[in-house]
Design a protein around this motif. Sequence first.
Motif, PDB file in Angstrom:
ATOM      1  N   ILE A   8       4.175   5.497  -5.617  1.00 54.36           N
ATOM      2  CA  ILE A   8       4.146   5.483  -7.083  1.00 54.36           C
ATOM      3  C   ILE A   8       3.105   6.479  -7.593  1.00 54.36           C
ATOM      4  CG2 ILE A   8       3.516   4.062  -9.090  1.00 54.36           C
ATOM      5  CD1 ILE A   8       4.771   1.673  -7.511  1.00 54.36           C
ATOM      6  N   GLU A   9       1.944   6.501  -6.950  1.00 59.10           N
ATOM      7  CA  GLU A   9       0.882   7.420  -7.345  1.00 59.10           C
ATOM      8  C   GLU A   9       1.335   8.875  -7.224  1.00 59.10           C
ATOM      9  OE1 GLU A   9      -3.306   8.208  -5.365  1.00 59.10           O
ATOM     10  OE2 GLU A   9      -3.128   6.138  -6.104  1.00 59.10           O
ATOM     11  N   THR A  39       4.447   9.972  -7.218  1.00 59.04           N
ATOM     12  CA  THR A  39       5.518  10.198  -8.190  1.00 59.04           C
ATOM     13  C   THR A  39       4.936  10.449  -9.578  1.00 59.04           C
ATOM     14  OG1 THR A  39       6.960   8.743  -6.925  1.00 59.04           O
ATOM     15  CG2 THR A  39       7.627   9.223  -9.175  1.00 59.04           C
ATOM     16  N   LEU A  40       3.963   9.654  -9.972  1.00 59.28           N
ATOM     17  CA  LEU A  40       3.327   9.841 -11.281  1.00 59.28           C
ATOM     18  C   LEU A  40       2.578  11.167 -11.348  1.00 59.28           C
ATOM     19  CD1 LEU A  40       1.997   6.265 -12.048  1.00 59.28           C
ATOM     20  CD2 LEU A  40       3.903   7.452 -13.135  1.00 59.28           C
ATOM     21  N   GLU A  41       1.942  11.556 -10.248  1.00 57.90           N
ATOM     22  CA  GLU A  41       1.246  12.836 -10.191  1.00 57.90           C
ATOM     23  C   GLU A  41       2.222  13.981 -10.442  1.00 57.90           C
ATOM     24  OE1 GLU A  41      -1.015  14.319  -6.645  1.00 57.90           O
ATOM     25  OE2 GLU A  41      -2.113  12.454  -7.015  1.00 57.90           O
ATOM     26  N   ILE A  42       3.375  13.931  -9.773  1.00 54.28           N
ATOM     27  CA  ILE A  42       4.391  14.968  -9.922  1.00 54.28           C
ATOM     28  C   ILE A  42       4.964  14.948 -11.335  1.00 54.28           C
ATOM     29  CG2 ILE A  42       6.693  15.706  -9.182  1.00 54.28           C
ATOM     30  CD1 ILE A  42       5.878  14.668  -6.351  1.00 54.28           C
ATOM     31  N   ALA A  43       5.221  13.753 -11.850  1.00 50.29           N
ATOM     32  CA  ALA A  43       5.795  13.629 -13.188  1.00 50.29           C
ATOM     33  C   ALA A  43       4.831  14.138 -14.259  1.00 50.29           C
ATOM     34  CB  ALA A  43       6.168  12.184 -13.467  1.00 50.29           C
ATOM     35  N   ASP A  44       3.540  13.963 -14.045  1.00 48.93           N
ATOM     36  CA  ASP A  44       2.540  14.377 -15.020  1.00 48.93           C
ATOM     37  C   ASP A  44       2.148  15.846 -14.904  1.00 48.93           C
ATOM     38  OD1 ASP A  44       2.527  11.865 -16.050  1.00 48.93           O
ATOM     39  OD2 ASP A  44       0.743  11.201 -14.965  1.00 48.93           O
ATOM     40  N   SER A  45       2.562  16.503 -13.838  1.00 41.53           N
ATOM     41  CA  SER A  45       2.167  17.905 -13.670  1.00 41.53           C
ATOM     42  C   SER A  45       2.912  18.780 -14.677  1.00 41.53           C
ATOM     43  CB  SER A  45       2.453  18.380 -12.241  1.00 41.53           C
ATOM     44  OG  SER A  45       3.825  18.538 -12.044  1.00 41.53           O
ATOM     45  N   PRO A  46       2.272  19.840 -15.164  1.00 39.88           N
ATOM     46  CA  PRO A  46       2.892  20.689 -16.194  1.00 39.88           C
ATOM     47  C   PRO A  46       4.128  21.448 -15.699  1.00 39.88           C
ATOM     48  CG  PRO A  46       0.768  21.577 -15.514  1.00 39.88           C
ATOM     49  CD  PRO A  46       0.937  20.261 -14.827  1.00 39.88           C
ATOM     50  N   LYS A  47       4.283  21.616 -14.406  1.00 40.79           N
ATOM     51  CA  LYS A  47       5.436  22.351 -13.871  1.00 40.79           C
ATOM     52  C   LYS A  47       6.733  21.577 -14.025  1.00 40.79           C
ATOM     53  CE  LYS A  47       2.893  25.004 -10.449  1.00 40.79           C
ATOM     54  NZ  LYS A  47       2.685  25.233  -9.025  1.00 40.79           N
ATOM     55  N   ARG A  51       0.841  -1.212   0.000  1.00 42.20           N
ATOM     56  CA  ARG A  51       0.000   0.000   0.000  1.00 42.20           C
ATOM     57  C   ARG A  51       0.866   1.249   0.000  1.00 42.20           C
ATOM     58  NH1 ARG A  51      -4.746  -1.253   4.408  1.00 42.20           N
ATOM     59  NH2 ARG A  51      -5.663  -3.004   3.289  1.00 42.20           N
ATOM     60  N   LYS A  52       1.908   1.237   0.825  1.00 44.48           N
ATOM     61  CA  LYS A  52       2.823   2.390   0.874  1.00 44.48           C
ATOM     62  C   LYS A  52       3.506   2.580  -0.473  1.00 44.48           C
ATOM     63  CE  LYS A  52       3.850   2.403   5.803  1.00 44.48           C
ATOM     64  NZ  LYS A  52       4.870   2.215   6.827  1.00 44.48           N
TER      65      LYS A  52
END
Length: 65
Positions: free
Chosen positions: A48-49, A51-59, A42-43
């Motif tokens: 991973i979630e 990390t993907l959120e940060i990687a997908d952000s436009p900034k 779970r951790k």
Amino acid sequence: MVMMGLERLLVAFKSKMRSLKMKKPYDKIEKSESMRVEIRSRKARKLIEKTLEIADSPKTKTYAF
């Protein structure tokens, strides 16, 4: 004199209330190996979630040329 007695009474009351809050009505259960694996997975999924959120952000978009 009366105030000091009331202060002591109040402090004693507060500490008594804190001690009552800390008591748990159940015994702690030891974690089995499968429970530990589930917690770790779970951790890992949450990490991973994020990390993907940060990687997908436009900034954070970087372009390799």
